[in-house]
Design a protein around this motif. Sequence first.
Motif, PDB file in Angstrom:
ATOM      1  N   ILE A 357      59.207  76.795  43.559  1.00 37.61           N
ATOM      2  CA  ILE A 357      58.311  77.930  43.367  1.00 37.61           C
ATOM      3  C   ILE A 357      58.972  78.878  42.386  1.00 37.61           C
ATOM      4  O   ILE A 357      60.192  79.090  42.434  1.00 37.61           O
ATOM      5  N   GLY A 358      58.184  79.410  41.451  1.00 40.04           N
ATOM      6  CA  GLY A 358      58.782  80.264  40.442  1.00 40.04           C
ATOM      7  C   GLY A 358      57.802  81.281  39.905  1.00 40.04           C
ATOM      8  O   GLY A 358      56.580  81.114  40.015  1.00 40.04           O
ATOM      9  N   ILE A 359      58.342  82.339  39.345  1.00 41.32           N
ATOM     10  CA  ILE A 359      57.529  83.390  38.751  1.00 41.32           C
ATOM     11  C   ILE A 359      58.066  83.697  37.364  1.00 41.32           C
ATOM     12  O   ILE A 359      59.284  83.759  37.147  1.00 41.32           O
ATOM     13  N   SER A 360      57.155  83.858  36.397  1.00 41.00           N
ATOM     14  CA  SER A 360      57.535  84.212  35.028  1.00 41.00           C
ATOM     15  C   SER A 360      57.055  85.625  34.770  1.00 41.00           C
ATOM     16  O   SER A 360      55.861  85.872  34.568  1.00 41.00           O
ATOM     17  N   LEU A 361      57.985  86.572  34.800  1.00 42.91           N
ATOM     18  CA  LEU A 361      57.651  87.978  34.632  1.00 42.91           C
ATOM     19  C   LEU A 361      57.446  88.315  33.154  1.00 42.91           C
ATOM     20  O   LEU A 361      57.981  87.627  32.275  1.00 42.91           O
ATOM     21  N   PRO A 362      56.693  89.342  32.870  1.00 44.92           N
ATOM     22  CA  PRO A 362      56.441  89.688  31.460  1.00 44.92           C
ATOM     23  C   PRO A 362      57.668  90.307  30.797  1.00 44.92           C
ATOM     24  O   PRO A 362      58.326  91.178  31.361  1.00 44.92           O
TER      25      PRO A 362
END
Length: 406
Positions: A357-362
């Motif tokens: 699971i991963g998140i790509s922040l701006p």
Amino acid sequence: MSISTRKNTQQVLVGNIKVGGGAPIVVQSMTNTDTADVAGTVQQIMELSTAGSELVRITVNSEEAAKAVAEIRNQLDKKGFSVPIIGDFHFNGHKLLEKYPDCAQALDKYRINPGNVGRGKSRDPQFQQMIEFACQYNKPVRIGVNGGSLDQAVLTRLLDENRQRSEPLELSAITREAIVLSALESAAKAQELGLGKDKIILSCKISNVQELISIYQDLSSRCDYALHLGLTEAGMGSKGIVASAAALSVLMQQGIGDTIRISLTPEPGAARTKEVVVAQEILQTMGFRAFTPMVIACPGCGRTTSDYFQRLAQDIQGFLREQMPVWKQKYPGVEEMEVAVMGCVVNGPGESKNANIGISLPGTGESPVAPVYEDGEKTVTLKGDRIAEEFQEIVERYIESHYAVK
């Protein structure tokens, strides 16, 4: 994930923990409380155990300390902590074990340094007493040689022999041989006295990285005893962490080592549990064991002028580690999960897709949205002021859906 080291080492049972013989490498730590302070020592052992220490060593250096050991064990058991405790003996261990049988029985292992058992004529009988107590109470023993307290009789003998050589060896080579020989001769003596090979663990600890590697390579080639690894007096902060990781990683990659301890000098106010976390992270980074979900995060650059992703990565990592004492029972396998917290569009989506699971922040100048990926697929795009809270909730739901026992 659990990669063992040499499968041909003799397995030793310390309490309920298997050491050597193909078992996973075991994490050990040591208290720095006054053992006579029962409450303080119990509290620190519980903290170390909760952090993940599978064996905990305590100092037994006085009658007051020896008297306290049985009560320490009793209180730990009452509080539900079965972690084995090891007695660290120097100089007077034979007297303490004789005078305080409750201490001898309560400990799960004895630690003996051949250089500190006794001097001259008293050395052999005092060593013999320690081994006889180990046999009587059916306890394993770590024969731990330290460069700073090397058995001078062994060193003197080797120096005398070296003088007779046509081409004498350098002092450093003689010292290395003395350290290894002290451990091997002491182990052989312990076996002669009736202590089984399945009750013996050896260590040869010094503070120089290259010397430590050389010594353990030699020791490993000359015996099949279970081996405890540690860079003694590693130091403080990043220096101690880097030095320990450098030495132990080389040895473990070569299949050497069955237990490890990271001997960090605590920074003022720092938790004693730091050495446990470092040991776990070395083992997990090397791929030998998994202890807690790994957080992958980018280092940041000119595209990430905000520290938002750094704080989120730190918060998520802290949250995952804090939950592990409960999760390891409730969600088997969760320790092998990978979570990516990335700071911009360059590597963010790719790394997030590769993680569980991963998140790509701006990043700077990017649209204020944060896509979330689960098992390679984008599932949602977060935006607004609650990105951190919402992502943590998503992580918790993912763990519940993927790791809960059905």
